[in-house]
Scaffold this motif. Structure first.
Motif, PDB file in Angstrom:
ATOM      1  N   ILE A  48      26.099 -53.235  49.652  1.00 35.49           N
ATOM      2  CA  ILE A  48      26.157 -52.338  50.807  1.00 35.49           C
ATOM      3  C   ILE A  48      24.733 -51.862  51.081  1.00 35.49           C
ATOM      4  CG2 ILE A  48      26.957 -50.112  51.685  1.00 35.49           C
ATOM      5  CD1 ILE A  48      29.489 -50.452  50.016  1.00 35.49           C
ATOM      6  N   ARG A  49      24.291 -52.021  52.328  1.00 41.15           N
ATOM      7  CA  ARG A  49      22.974 -51.543  52.747  1.00 41.15           C
ATOM      8  C   ARG A  49      23.147 -50.630  53.954  1.00 41.15           C
ATOM      9  NH1 ARG A  49      22.384 -53.213  48.471  1.00 41.15           N
ATOM     10  NH2 ARG A  49      20.930 -54.804  47.687  1.00 41.15           N
ATOM     11  N   VAL A  50      22.535 -49.455  53.872  1.00 41.38           N
ATOM     12  CA  VAL A  50      22.625 -48.462  54.945  1.00 41.38           C
ATOM     13  C   VAL A  50      21.211 -48.120  55.378  1.00 41.38           C
ATOM     14  CG1 VAL A  50      23.433 -46.158  55.592  1.00 41.38           C
ATOM     15  CG2 VAL A  50      24.777 -47.538  53.982  1.00 41.38           C
ATOM     16  N   GLY A  51      20.959 -48.126  56.682  1.00 40.36           N
ATOM     17  CA  GLY A  51      19.623 -47.894  57.207  1.00 40.36           C
ATOM     18  C   GLY A  51      19.210 -46.434  57.225  1.00 40.36           C
ATOM     19  N   GLY A  67      32.419 -61.962  49.477  1.00 37.27           N
ATOM     20  CA  GLY A  67      31.840 -62.849  50.475  1.00 37.27           C
ATOM     21  C   GLY A  67      31.308 -62.151  51.700  1.00 37.27           C
ATOM     22  N   ASN A  68      31.516 -60.834  51.815  1.00 40.62           N
ATOM     23  CA  ASN A  68      31.045 -60.098  52.991  1.00 40.62           C
ATOM     24  C   ASN A  68      30.360 -58.806  52.583  1.00 40.62           C
ATOM     25  OD1 ASN A  68      32.000 -61.554  55.499  1.00 40.62           O
ATOM     26  ND2 ASN A  68      33.914 -61.409  54.377  1.00 40.62           N
ATOM     27  N   ASP A  69      29.025 -58.808  52.717  1.00 44.27           N
ATOM     28  CA  ASP A  69      28.272 -57.577  52.503  1.00 44.27           C
ATOM     29  C   ASP A  69      28.584 -56.590  53.619  1.00 44.27           C
ATOM     30  OD1 ASP A  69      26.977 -58.779  50.328  1.00 44.27           O
ATOM     31  OD2 ASP A  69      25.339 -59.520  51.601  1.00 44.27           O
ATOM     32  N   VAL A  70      28.287 -55.322  53.364  1.00 41.75           N
ATOM     33  CA  VAL A  70      28.300 -54.311  54.428  1.00 41.75           C
ATOM     34  C   VAL A  70      26.849 -54.008  54.779  1.00 41.75           C
ATOM     35  CG1 VAL A  70      28.882 -51.938  55.064  1.00 41.75           C
ATOM     36  CG2 VAL A  70      30.472 -53.280  53.675  1.00 41.75           C
TER      37      VAL A  70
END
Length: 199
Positions: A48-51, A67-70
């Motif tokens: 998970i990456r948050v800006g 299979g699906n990053d956030v």
């Protein structure tokens, strides 16, 4: 904060991480982002990456499915009680309260998901669009004045994050002497006041 598969959350540059948030696994957040009370970020399966300057409000759940990053961009507002699973959200987007966004969905920059909407797996919401409903459908493009209102709302929420940080760092003595509580203190009897000052 808890590790998963030897990956530890990296939140040091966040503005606010409320005391009862649960943060698990491979998570990185940008400067001045805020996570309000009851938020769950679970990156046990993918990252998970948050800006920067993004706000995730109360009781929202964000999961990275297999299979699906956030990936959540900068200046994003995510309302209360949302559910996000393995999705990508672009800069300046707004996710309304109680919305759900499912695996593989892409919410492009400057878009608006109306409260209570459901974005299904693999759906692509284009830039500057408003989507509404369950299942969500395209309604129209965002107007320039609406973009200004969204920016103002994000600024107000950022200020609120700062206030929450200041208040949660206060000791009980600080709270007792707080000018906002002084009126309430006058309503207490002597025994109640003594109890507060002792504890």
């Amino acid at each position: 904060c808890l590790p998963s598969k030897n990956k530890f959350p990296k939140l040091l540059e966040s503005e606010l991480v409320a005391p009862n948030c649960t943060i698990i696994g491979d998570i990185e957040t940008g400067k001045k982002s805020s996570f309000y009370f009851g938020v769950l970020l679970n990156a046990e399966n993918c990252k998970i990456r948050v800006g920067k300057k993004t706000i995730v409000q109360d009781n929202t759940i964000i999961l990275s499915s297999k299979g699906n990053d956030v990936i959540i961009g900068d200046n994003v507002t995510i309302g209360t009680n949302c559910y996000i699973d393995g999705a990508t959200i672009g800069n300046n987007a707004v996710i309304g309260n109680g919305s759900s966004i499912y695996s593989g969905a892409i919410i492009e920059s400057d878009s608006f998901i109306a409260p209570g909407s459901v974005i299904g797996s693999g759906v692509n919401v284009k830039k500057n669009q408003i989507w509404v409903g369950n299942p969500a459908k395209y309604l129209r493009d965002i107007l320039p004045e609406e973009k200004e209102n969204i920016a103002e709302n994000l600024s107000e929420l950022s200020e609120l994050s700062g206030i929450i940080v200041d208040e949660t760092e206060k000791t009980q003595q600080d709270l007792i002497s707080d000018e906002y509580l002084s009126g309430d203190m006058q309503l207490l009897d002597i025994q109640q006041k003594e109890y507060l000052y002792k504890n």
